[in-house]
Design a protein around this motif. Structure first.
Motif, PDB file in Angstrom:
ATOM      1  N   VAL A 181      16.206 -19.412 -35.681  1.00  0.00           N
ATOM      2  CA  VAL A 181      16.398 -18.544 -34.510  1.00  0.00           C
ATOM      3  C   VAL A 181      16.509 -19.372 -33.237  1.00  0.00           C
ATOM      4  N   GLY A 182      15.741 -20.470 -33.186  1.00  0.00           N
ATOM      5  CA  GLY A 182      15.789 -21.306 -31.990  1.00  0.00           C
ATOM      6  C   GLY A 182      17.138 -21.945 -31.775  1.00  0.00           C
ATOM      7  N   VAL A 183      17.814 -22.337 -32.861  1.00  0.00           N
ATOM      8  CA  VAL A 183      19.150 -22.916 -32.715  1.00  0.00           C
ATOM      9  C   VAL A 183      20.124 -21.877 -32.157  1.00  0.00           C
ATOM     10  N   GLY A 236      22.940 -19.375 -27.233  1.00  0.00           N
ATOM     11  CA  GLY A 236      23.115 -18.137 -26.470  1.00  0.00           C
ATOM     12  C   GLY A 236      22.479 -18.180 -25.098  1.00  0.00           C
ATOM     13  N   LEU A 237      21.372 -18.899 -24.998  1.00  0.00           N
ATOM     14  CA  LEU A 237      20.633 -18.952 -23.733  1.00  0.00           C
ATOM     15  C   LEU A 237      20.827 -20.277 -23.017  1.00  0.00           C
ATOM     16  N   GLN A 238      21.975 -20.902 -23.237  1.00  0.00           N
ATOM     17  CA  GLN A 238      22.213 -22.216 -22.632  1.00  0.00           C
ATOM     18  C   GLN A 238      22.184 -22.146 -21.109  1.00  0.00           C
ATOM     19  N   LYS A 239      22.856 -21.154 -20.545  1.00  0.00           N
ATOM     20  CA  LYS A 239      22.897 -21.018 -19.085  1.00  0.00           C
ATOM     21  C   LYS A 239      21.518 -20.691 -18.525  1.00  0.00           C
ATOM     22  N   ILE A 240      20.784 -19.848 -19.247  1.00  0.00           N
ATOM     23  CA  ILE A 240      19.457 -19.484 -18.752  1.00  0.00           C
ATOM     24  C   ILE A 240      18.538 -20.703 -18.739  1.00  0.00           C
ATOM     25  N   VAL A 241      18.576 -21.484 -19.814  1.00  0.00           N
ATOM     26  CA  VAL A 241      17.760 -22.693 -19.862  1.00  0.00           C
ATOM     27  C   VAL A 241      18.202 -23.688 -18.795  1.00  0.00           C
ATOM     28  N   SER A 242      19.524 -23.789 -18.595  1.00  0.00           N
ATOM     29  CA  SER A 242      20.028 -24.691 -17.562  1.00  0.00           C
ATOM     30  C   SER A 242      19.535 -24.282 -16.181  1.00  0.00           C
ATOM     31  N   ASN A 243      19.566 -22.980 -15.896  1.00  0.00           N
ATOM     32  CA  ASN A 243      19.071 -22.511 -14.600  1.00  0.00           C
ATOM     33  C   ASN A 243      17.568 -22.726 -14.475  1.00  0.00           C
ATOM     34  N   PHE A 244      16.852 -22.558 -15.588  1.00  0.00           N
ATOM     35  CA  PHE A 244      15.402 -22.754 -15.544  1.00  0.00           C
ATOM     36  C   PHE A 244      15.060 -24.218 -15.250  1.00  0.00           C
ATOM     37  N   VAL A 245      15.721 -25.135 -15.958  1.00  0.00           N
ATOM     38  CA  VAL A 245      15.476 -26.560 -15.716  1.00  0.00           C
ATOM     39  C   VAL A 245      15.911 -26.947 -14.299  1.00  0.00           C
ATOM     40  N   SER A 246      17.039 -26.396 -13.854  1.00  0.00           N
ATOM     41  CA  SER A 246      17.493 -26.682 -12.486  1.00  0.00           C
ATOM     42  C   SER A 246      16.484 -26.194 -11.461  1.00  0.00           C
ATOM     43  N   GLY A 247      15.870 -25.038 -11.731  1.00  0.00           N
ATOM     44  CA  GLY A 247      14.845 -24.540 -10.808  1.00  0.00           C
ATOM     45  C   GLY A 247      13.647 -25.460 -10.732  1.00  0.00           C
TER      46      GLY A 247
END
Length: 474
Positions: free
Chosen positions: A245-247, A252-263
């Protein structure tokens, strides 16, 4: 004798006679006395402890939004004390082989009253409050009627086996209830700690927000793990499933993770902080909040722009108050060639110095930038230290002050002018009768135009507004 299962009158009379025996009456009186004593002792505990519990509740309530910890919840303290006392009395009675059913029913009804009242006051969502009330009524009814154990057994019999994990309907309901309660408590505690962190003046706003976000994530994760462990779910059984599921979620959540790390990067390096005035593309405003996924920028028009954190990392951002709140503004204007340029420069500087938002150091300056087609172009430069209050408004005030001073000192403002020279004009157009007819036609149309002859036909010119037509002799 048990409760009669039919409507036979003789059975009912026999049951009443049995229940009215001295032993049962003594047990009934004892239970009523226990209930009354629990209520009286609860009131006494409330009166004794309110001197220090009320100030603590008031201080805690300040860290929550309005409605989360109403003052009416303090009225439930007596019921909470009574419920605890009734539970203790019932447990002690069980140790001495006394079945205090009425005490247990009173404890159940007291708990139901507390849940219903608290859900109405604390939960702002009406639908969620109704769901909690319905669940509380169902549990209380099952407990009072003695159907709790059969219901639990029936829910536990509905099961699905996933690997080595046996998932039952009872387990799912317990997990959902525990996760909901623990998540609500974790978020409430995160808000409380976040409010306390904001009061620490030694920390910068970026560090405060970063710490509050990390605490929220840690508490939510801890609440989820505790809830799953409390219901008996072995998390190691989901290792392979969670990896697959994590893969999928990773893509699917690449943009969300990218925004989270950017924050997190923005908060750590402090390139953008709450209160900064930034410009991203066509968006200009003050940063009101930095979230895990986006930054909230409030424009001068009152609109809130939610900019993804990734955009602030990958695109060019103009931070007007990154290291210094001083911002220089440039104002271009022009005057006519007949104006005294030294006086004009002094007038412009005086107009800027009259504005309260313009700082005195560095002082305003005015430079001549160009000898233009219609006049002399100048540039007035001054500094402000509150760009969040707007830029166009201070420019407009300075322009208006310059306009008033130019009117007072008769400084000419430039406007477009053109001279048109016509070398050859046909002779028939220069005859006196044609010129008179043209002049009469122009007067009839009420245009500010005129045609004159110099007498010998050598030159004729016509003016129309700011345009001039002249005939030069060859």
């Amino acid at each position: 004798m048990g409760f009669p299962s039919s409507f036979n009158m003789s059975q009912w009379l026999e049951w009443v006679r049995a229940e009215a025996s001295p032993r049962h009456l003594e047990l009934l009186a004892l239970q009523l006395a226990v209930i009354a004593a629990a209520i009286i002792v609860a009131y006494g505990i409330r009166l004794v402890t309110r001197s220090f519990t009320d100030p603590v509740a008031f201080r805690i309530g300040r860290y929550f939004p309005a409605g989360w910890l109403p003052a009416d919840l303090q009225k439930l303290a007596v019921l909470a004390y009574a419920w605890l006392l009734l539970i203790v009395a019932a447990r002690l009675a069980d140790q001495f082989a006394l079945d205090l059913k009425i005490v247990k029913v009173a404890a159940t009804l007291t708990a139901l009253w507390i849940v219903l009242r608290a859900s109405t006051l604390v939960l702002r969502d009406a639908l969620l409050a109704r769901l909690v009330a319905a669940a509380a009524w169902i549990v209380a009814a099952l407990d009072i009627t003695g159907l709790m154990a059969p219901t639990v057994a029936a829910l536990d019999s509905v099961a699905v086996t996933v690997g080595s994990v046996r998932l039952t309907l009872l387990l799912v309901l317990k997990a959902a209830l525990l996760i909901a309660v623990l998540m609500w408590g974790a978020l409430a505690l995160a808000r409380l700690l976040g409010s306390r962190i904001q009061m620490v003046t030694d920390l910068s706003p970026s560090v405060q927000i970063l710490t509050a976000n990390l605490i929220r994530i840690a508490l939510v994760s801890l609440a989820l793990l505790i809830a799953l462990n409390m219901v008996g779910i072995d998390l190691t059984a989901f290792a392979v499933f969670s990896g697959a599921v994590g893969v999928g979620l990773g893509f699917g959540l690449q943009k969300i993770v990218s925004n989270f790390v950017s924050g997190i990067i923005l908060l750590v390096e402090r390139s953008i902080k709450p209160g900064d005035v930034i410009e991203v593309g066509h968006t200009y405003g003050s940063v009101s909040a930095l979230g895990a996924r986006y930054a909230s920028v409030r424009g001068r028009d009152g609109k809130e722009y939610l900019i993804p954190n990734e955009t602030l990392i990958t695109n060019q951002v103009v931070n007007w108050s990154y290291s210094n709140s001083l911002v220089r503004l440039d104002m271009a204007f022009g005057v006519g060639y007949s104006s005294d340029l030294r006086e004009v420069r002094q007038i412009a500087i005086e107009a800027a110095q009259q504005n309260n938002r313009i700082v005195g150091s560095p002082p305003p300056v005015c430079h001549i930038t160009e000898f233009g087609d219609n006049g002399v172009n100048l540039m007035l430069r001054f500094w402000i230290e509150d760009p969040a209050s707007g830029v166009a408004n201070v420019k407009g005030d300075v322009y208006l002050a310059i306009w008033d001073k130019f009117k007072e000192r008769d400084v000419e403002l430039p406007f477009p002018q053109r001279d048109i020279y016509i070398k050859n004009i046909p002779e028939n157009l220069l005859r006196p009768e044609r010129l008179a007819a043209a002049d009469e036609s122009q007067r009839d149309t009420a245009q500010p135009q005129g045609i004159a002859d110099d007498g010998d036909g050598g030159q004729a010119h016509r003016r129309a507004g700011n345009h001039r037509i002249e005939q030069q002799p060859e």
